[in-house]
Design a protein around this motif. Structure first.
Motif, short mmCIF file in Angstrom:
data_model
loop_
_atom_site.label_atom_id
_atom_site.label_comp_id
_atom_site.label_asym_id
_atom_site.label_seq_id
_atom_site.Cartn_x
_atom_site.Cartn_y
_atom_site.Cartn_z
N LEU A 95 0.84 -1.19 0.00
CA LEU A 95 0.00 0.00 0.00
C LEU A 95 0.88 1.24 0.00
CD1 LEU A 95 -2.32 -1.04 2.99
CD2 LEU A 95 -2.79 -1.40 0.54
N VAL A 96 0.38 2.32 -0.59
CA VAL A 96 1.06 3.60 -0.50
C VAL A 96 0.52 4.31 0.74
CG1 VAL A 96 1.41 5.86 -1.56
CG2 VAL A 96 1.49 3.79 -2.96
N GLY A 97 1.36 4.41 1.77
CA GLY A 97 0.94 5.04 3.01
C GLY A 97 0.89 6.56 2.91
N GLY A 98 1.77 7.12 2.09
CA GLY A 98 1.80 8.57 1.94
C GLY A 98 2.74 8.99 0.83
N MET A 99 2.61 10.26 0.44
CA MET A 99 3.40 10.80 -0.65
C MET A 99 3.54 12.30 -0.42
SD MET A 99 2.51 10.44 -4.75
CE MET A 99 2.13 8.69 -4.57
N TYR A 100 4.76 12.82 -0.52
CA TYR A 100 4.94 14.26 -0.45
C TYR A 100 6.00 14.70 -1.45
CZ TYR A 100 9.10 13.61 2.61
OH TYR A 100 10.32 13.25 3.15
N ALA A 101 6.05 16.01 -1.69
CA ALA A 101 7.02 16.57 -2.61
C ALA A 101 8.01 17.44 -1.86
CB ALA A 101 6.32 17.38 -3.70
N LYS A 102 9.18 17.62 -2.45
CA LYS A 102 10.19 18.53 -1.91
C LYS A 102 10.56 19.52 -3.00
CE LYS A 102 12.57 14.86 -1.10
NZ LYS A 102 13.66 13.90 -0.79
N ILE A 103 10.64 20.78 -2.61
CA ILE A 103 11.03 21.84 -3.53
C ILE A 103 12.30 22.49 -3.00
CG2 ILE A 103 10.40 24.09 -4.52
CD1 ILE A 103 8.78 21.90 -5.69
N GLY A 104 13.30 22.62 -3.86
CA GLY A 104 14.53 23.26 -3.44
C GLY A 104 14.43 24.78 -3.52
N SER A 105 15.34 25.44 -2.88
CA SER A 105 15.45 26.90 -2.96
C SER A 105 16.39 27.26 -4.11
CB SER A 105 16.01 27.44 -1.64
OG SER A 105 17.35 26.99 -1.48
N PRO A 106 16.48 28.55 -4.48
CA PRO A 106 17.45 28.93 -5.51
C PRO A 106 18.87 28.49 -5.18
CG PRO A 106 15.91 30.72 -5.16
CD PRO A 106 15.60 29.67 -4.11
N ALA A 107 19.19 28.39 -3.87
CA ALA A 107 20.53 27.99 -3.46
C ALA A 107 20.83 26.53 -3.76
CB ALA A 107 20.73 28.25 -1.97
N THR A 108 19.78 25.72 -3.96
CA THR A 108 19.98 24.29 -4.22
C THR A 108 20.03 23.96 -5.72
OG1 THR A 108 17.60 23.81 -4.16
CG2 THR A 108 18.81 23.67 -2.08
N ILE A 109 19.85 24.95 -6.57
CA ILE A 109 19.79 24.68 -8.01
C ILE A 109 21.10 24.09 -8.51
CG2 ILE A 109 19.64 25.75 -10.29
CD1 ILE A 109 17.61 27.69 -9.15
N GLU A 110 22.24 24.62 -8.03
CA GLU A 110 23.53 24.14 -8.53
C GLU A 110 23.79 22.69 -8.17
OE1 GLU A 110 26.98 26.46 -7.90
OE2 GLU A 110 26.04 28.35 -8.43
N SER A 111 23.42 22.28 -6.95
CA SER A 111 23.67 20.90 -6.55
C SER A 111 22.50 19.99 -6.90
CB SER A 111 23.95 20.81 -5.05
OG SER A 111 22.78 21.05 -4.30
N GLY A 112 21.28 20.52 -6.85
CA GLY A 112 20.11 19.70 -7.12
C GLY A 112 19.81 18.68 -6.04
N ILE A 113 20.50 18.76 -4.90
CA ILE A 113 20.32 17.79 -3.82
C ILE A 113 19.20 18.26 -2.91
CG2 ILE A 113 21.42 16.69 -1.83
CD1 ILE A 113 24.10 17.02 -3.32
N LEU A 114 18.16 17.43 -2.80
CA LEU A 114 16.98 17.80 -2.03
C LEU A 114 16.87 16.93 -0.79
CD1 LEU A 114 14.27 18.27 -4.79
CD2 LEU A 114 15.56 20.02 -3.59
N ASN A 115 16.88 17.57 0.36
CA ASN A 115 16.68 16.89 1.62
C ASN A 115 16.12 17.90 2.58
OD1 ASN A 115 17.40 15.82 4.39
ND2 ASN A 115 18.09 14.11 3.12
N PHE A 116 14.96 17.58 3.21
CA PHE A 116 14.34 18.62 4.03
C PHE A 116 15.17 18.95 5.27
CE2 PHE A 116 12.38 14.98 6.22
CZ PHE A 116 12.29 15.41 7.53
N THR A 117 16.12 18.06 5.63
CA THR A 117 17.03 18.40 6.72
C THR A 117 18.09 19.39 6.27
OG1 THR A 117 18.51 16.54 6.23
CG2 THR A 117 16.70 16.14 7.76
N ARG A 118 18.19 19.62 4.96
CA ARG A 118 19.16 20.58 4.42
C ARG A 118 18.46 21.78 3.79
NH1 ARG A 118 24.28 18.77 4.50
NH2 ARG A 118 24.64 16.54 4.77
N GLY A 119 17.21 22.02 4.15
CA GLY A 119 16.56 23.25 3.74
C GLY A 119 15.52 23.13 2.64
#
Length: 266
Positions: free
Chosen positions: A146-170
């Motif tokens: 079963l799919v228990g849940g689903m969410y999205a993460k959006i980076g800030s302009p500062a994350t564009i260069e790395s493209g690394i998305l983690n909500f613990t990193r902003g």
């Protein structure tokens, strides 16, 4: 039990290369994963000649550590943007491919290049050019995934260069409806199609991984390519659920917890 299976059960996390091999065995998941290969200078050069940017990832990294976005500048220098395995932010360029090891492991005799993989860079962005990612939490209840849940993460302009998305990193955690409606401007029919495709690939991935690394739940990370097709980045075998408490008045978080309670009764 074969020797290769023992590796899966002894580890707390299924390595990225092992995941790639397993996911390649299923037609649905095989068509959803980026091109991935073990690290070598030759393979890095090949990928950089075919893609605008690529990712070098430590086989057992987590929370954004040991991941670098890499591209080749017009002057021939190789540029890295990401985080070391120790979590240190790194944004640098080197002149020669042989200098890559110093970037990946600046401390002598710590780490080996064979612990890294190279992955095709996926253009997963909002209409405003911000990097996006999706987490799908899949759980097994009475033999059914079963799919228990689903969410999205959006980076800030500062994350564009790395493209690394983690909500613990902003990175900002938002609902799927906000992502698809507001950031990607999809109509209801298109949103339904994207959600169904994500669910299909996520459950297929859980089935494949569970054959060798059985678990009651997985957290599966996705991107969306420019056509809205799910791109499967990674399967997490010890997924956190804090992000689900940040959306929809905690409804997805509560659903995951409720399924966990039901699992304990079976």
């Amino acid at each position: 039990m074969t020797a290769s299976k023992e590796v899966y059960f002894m580890s707390n996390n299924l390595g990225k290369w092992e995941q790639k091999l397993l996911l390649s065995q299923n037609s649905i998941t095989a068509n959803s994963i980026p091109e991935t290969i073990k690290y070598s200078p030759e393979n890095l050069l090949d990928f950089l000649n075919r893609y605008d940017d690529v990712y070098i990832k430590h086989n057992n990294s987590g929370q954004g550590r040991g991941i670098f976005k890499v591209y080749k500048r017009k002057d021939g220098r190789y540029c890295f943007n990401g985080f070391s395995f120790q979590g240190k932010s790194i944004n640098t360029c080197v002149a020669a491919i042989e200098d890559v090891h110093q970037v990946l492991h600046p401390y002598k005799n710590l780490g080996r290049l064979e612990n890294y993989i190279i992955q095709e860079g996926i253009q997963s962005f909002t209409l405003n050019g911000l990097p996006l990612g999706i987490r799908v939490h899949v759980q097994n209840l009475k033999g059914k995934w079963l799919v228990g849940g689903m969410y999205a993460k959006i980076g800030s302009p500062a994350t564009i260069e790395s493209g690394i998305l983690n909500f613990t990193r902003g990175a900002e955690v938002i609902s799927m409806d906000e992502l698809l409606s507001e950031h990607l401007k999809m109509n209801d029919a298109r949103k339904t199609e994207v959600i169904k495709n994500l669910q299909k690939v996520a459950i297929s991935a859980a089935i494949v991984i569970a054959r060798q690394f059985p678990n009651r739940e997985y957290g599966i990370d996705f991107g969306l390519d420019p056509k809205g097709k799910p791109v499967l980045y990674e399967v997490n075998t010890t997924p956190g659920i804090n992000g689900f408490a940040l959306i929809e008045n905690k409804a997805p978080w509560k659903r995951i917890i409720e399924i966990r309670k039901l699992q304990k009764k079976t």
